[in-house]
Every structure is written in C-alpha cells, then in structure tokens.
Design an enzyme around this catalytic site. Structure first.
Site: not given
Ligand SMILES: O=C(O)C1=C[C@@H](OP(=O)(O)O)[C@@H](O)[C@H](O)C1
Ligand SMILES: C=C(OP(=O)(O)O)C(=O)O
Length: 420
Positions: A161, A304, A331, A37, A335, A80
């Site tokens: 996200q 997570d 993810k 971010r 998982r 992601g």
């Molecule tokens: O915004 C972020 O930094 C994240 C949001 C989460 O994802 P989701 O919003 O898809 O659950 C998390 O699982 C990921 O590891 C990091």
């Molecule tokens: C879900 C994860 O990451 P991202 O969605 O950013 O790939 C994670 O780090 O567990």
C-alpha cells in the site's frame, strides 16, 4: 433475519444450514481496492464518473474524507488503504492536518511511506510512536522540477500500500518518481492494479520489476466501472467447497480478465474442489468437484485469501502447506494467531514449521455449536462463516463485515442460511 433493517448488529449471530444443496446466486460487493484507488485518482484527475463503487465502510470512509479536504483531522478508522493512500495524497497538498485511526491502526506500521514522503519534501511528524500513526502533516517544501525523476528506495516487504500510495501521487510531482523496490515484494498484484487504474486515467507508469517509474503528467478525468470483489467472492468459493454434493452458485459482476490478484482464488479452489466457469455478462458459476489429496500454496501475492483457504483446507481435511503469510501479522489483527486460536476450536491446526512454512491439518474436524471470535477482523468472520454448512455455529461481533462486505449476512440469509 432482521439485520438489514438494523444499523446496529447484534453481539453475535447464530448460523444454521438446513442440510440441503447450496444453489442460487449471491451478490458480492464491488472491489474496495479498486474503489479506493479510483476515488484517489478521480480526486487527482479532477473528475470522471465512478460506477459500482463499493458500499464497504472502507470505501464510504474514503469518499467522505475526500469530500472534506480541509478537515483538521482525518480518521482512517481501521482502513489500511485509507490511512496509506490519504497520507500520501494529503502530504502532497502541503496542508497541515492530522491522520488518526483505531487502536489497531496505531499498531500498523507506516514508517516506510512517511520516510519516502519526507524525501519528496513533506513535513510529517509522528504524534505517537515513531513509525506508526497518528501522523501530523505540517506542510511541504516544494521541490524544483528536474529532468530526471526523483529517486526513492522503498521496501516492498511490509505493505504494498505504501508503493501504491506513492505511485498514485507520482504524476502530480514536478519531476515524477522512480521507485526502487527492495526486499521480497508482497502483494505485487495490488501494485499492478494501481498501475492499471492510473493508466485508465491517462497516466503511464513503467514497471521494470524492481524499478517503477512515473513521469510528471496530467491524469485525465475518465469514467470507470468497478468490478466485483474477488476477495469477497472467496467466501462463496468456500461455501461451495463445504456444501453438500451437487451444490453450485452463480456470482455476478466478476470478470474473466481482472485487475485483482485475488482472482487467484479460481486456481486455488480448483485444488480444493471448486470449479469455475466464466459466463457471459461478467459472472462466474461455481460447481463442486473433488479436492486434491494435498495442496501447497504461496500467498505472497494474495494474502487476503489465506484465511478462507486455511479454513476450507482444515474442514475438508486436505493437508495444506501455506507460505508467504508474513504480512498477515500486521493486518486487521495478527491473522496467523487468530487462525490458530479459532481453528483449534474445531480440531484444526495451523502449525508453524519454520522458514515461512505453515501446515494446515485437522484431527477429527467437527462443527458443533462453537463460537468463533473475530478479532476486529472482517475476514475472520467471513472465512469461518462457511463452516455453518457443516454444523451450527456462532460468530461473535458480526459487525466487522462492514469493513468490506456490509451485505454479507443478508446474502447468507437469502441463499438459505438461518441467520439469528
Ligand atoms: O492495496 C490494497 O488495496 C490492498 C493491499 C493488500 O495489503 P498489503 O499490501 O499491506 O499486503 C491487501 O491485504 C489489502 O486488503 C488491500
Ligand atoms: C488487510 C485488509 O485491508 P487494509 O489493509 O486495507 O486495512 C483487508 O481488507 O483484508
């Protein structure tokens, strides 16, 4: 242990613990969520110094891609946040470019974000399957400034996200943004983290629960020091929970007042036999205590942490009900399926009881030289590694940890594990 000197990780790692108490200090990486971010907002603010950025591949990748904004293709790999945050960032520049990723990334949905960006004038096409990367960005139709913010309705039940990505570009839009959230909003603390970082860089964001509002405004270049990563800390909590009695550990760079929702690990692990003490100098001390007889925990806000907790609960034999696991299916791997497969090797189970409830149970849980598959998922490797405190264990494809915690195996070696 020679991993540190080798850029190539071995195909598998064997972990052994010499049956002593676990004591000392372990370094957690800086938060990749905060780092990624901060990098986007720094780019939008046009400055500000970022300290203690994560050395995670996801963050190094974000940094690299932001340094070459004119690239013809952006490869988000398996990250992601990089895929989602960069899609919004690049779409608003109006540039023509492509966003691609790993095979798994092409299975992780992005339609909600693309639809929202199209409403903001972005021309985005799917280069493959509708609703999924790769994406072709084809420019942007500029929108006139209106008095009221542009209204968007965005589902909150797939990935937060998308919402973080939209919020961060919000201040740069001529009319700002008003986002109406629908569905059961998951990972809400990550949205709050986004707002906190935006605010740190001078952009106000109103959070009215199901409505989020950002006015058109300028980000201010500001310095920021990234906190340690609480999701990464969870693996050390797991180790203290599973180590011989009398074990304790210190983890530096973790704050009492954190922007990371995964600080929830403090409360969850209090039930699984780990007590947390916040020390001066931003560090925590973890001490083993007795676990509760049974645990029930909702992971909607902290998905997570689910793998860490499932493995510890199974190994300790604490009957545990887990809810809020919906997002785990999309993810780095599915998982839930991965946990079910791997826990079964030890005599553990994660049983779907319907209506979003999963039960962790164990029948003679034993660690005796099993090999854990990691499914291209860093968290599978790190969640199962603490089981080595209960017996020798092999982890396949240990390289996966580079996504969020490249030094993980080295830290295990330093604390006393034999890592081969
Ligand atoms: O915004 C972020 O930094 C994240 C949001 C989460 O994802 P989701 O919003 O898809 O659950 C998390 O699982 C990921 O590891 C990091
Ligand atoms: C879900 C994860 O990451 P991202 O969605 O950013 O790939 C994670 O780090 O567990």
């Amino acid at each position: 242990m020679t991993i540190s000197s080798s850029p190539e990780y071995p195909a598998s790692l064997q972990l052994t613990w010499p049956s002593q108490v676990l004591r000392g200090s372990a370094q957690v990486p800086a938060s990749k969520s905060e780092s990624n971010r901060a990098l986007i907002i720094q780019a939008l603010a046009g400055g500000g110094q970022l300290r203690n950025l994560s050395d995670a591949n996801d963050t190094q990748l974000m940094e690299r891609l932001l340094q070459d904004p004119a690239a013809a293709t952006f490869d988000a790999e398996d990250a992601g946040t990089v895929m989602r945050f960069l899609t919004a960032y690049l779409a608003m520049t109006g540039r023509q470019t492509e966003l691609v990723g790993t095979a798994r990334m092409l299975e992780r949905p992005i339609g909600v974000l693309v639809e929202a960006l199209r409403q903001l004038g972005a021309r985005i096409e799917y280069a493959g399957q509708e609703g999924y990367p790769p994406l072709r960005l084809q420019g942007r139709t500029p929108q006139p400034a209106e008095e009221d913010p542009t209204e968007l309705t965005v589902r909150g039940d797939i990935s937060s996200q998308y919402i973080s990505a939209l919020l961060m570009i919000g201040p740069t839009l001529p009319s700002g943004l008003r986002i109406w959230l629908t569905g059961k909003v998951g990972s809400r603390p990550y949205i709050r983290m986004t707002q906190a970082l935006m605010q740190h860089f001078g952009a106000q964001c109103r959070d009215l629960g199901e409505v989020l509002e950002v006015r058109s405004q300028a980000y201010q270049p500001t310095d920021y020091t990234v906190e340690g990563d609480w999701s990464a800390a969870s693996y050390w909590y797991a180790m203290v929970a599973l180590a011989p009695a009398g074990s304790h550990l210190t983890l530096p760079t973790l704050r009492r007042y954190s922007w990371q929702g995964d600080q929830a690990i403090v409360g969850i692990m209090a039930q699984l036999g780990v007590q947390t003490e916040f020390l001066a100098n931003e560090s925590v001390r973890l001490t083993q205590t007795a676990p509760a007889a049974a645990v029930e925990q909702d992971f909607t806000d902290c998905p997570d942490l689910a793998q860490t907790v499932a493995v510890v609960a199974a190994a300790l034999g604490v009957p545990t009900i887990m809810t809020g696991l919906e997002s785990l299916r999309i993810k780095e791997t599915d998982r839930i399926a991965a946990l079910q497969q791997e826990l079964a090797k030890f005599g553990g189970a994660l049983t779907d009881e319907g209506e979003g409830r999963f039960r962790v149970s164990a029948d003679g849980f034993e660690v005796k030289n099993q090999t854990v598959a990691t499914y291209h998922d860093h968290r599978m490797a790190m969640a199962f590694a603490p089981l080595a405190l209960r017996g020798p264990l092999t982890i396949e494809a240990p390289r996966v940890v580079r996504k969020s915690y490249p030094q993980f195996w080295q830290e295990l070696g330093k604390i006393g594990f034999e890592v081969r």
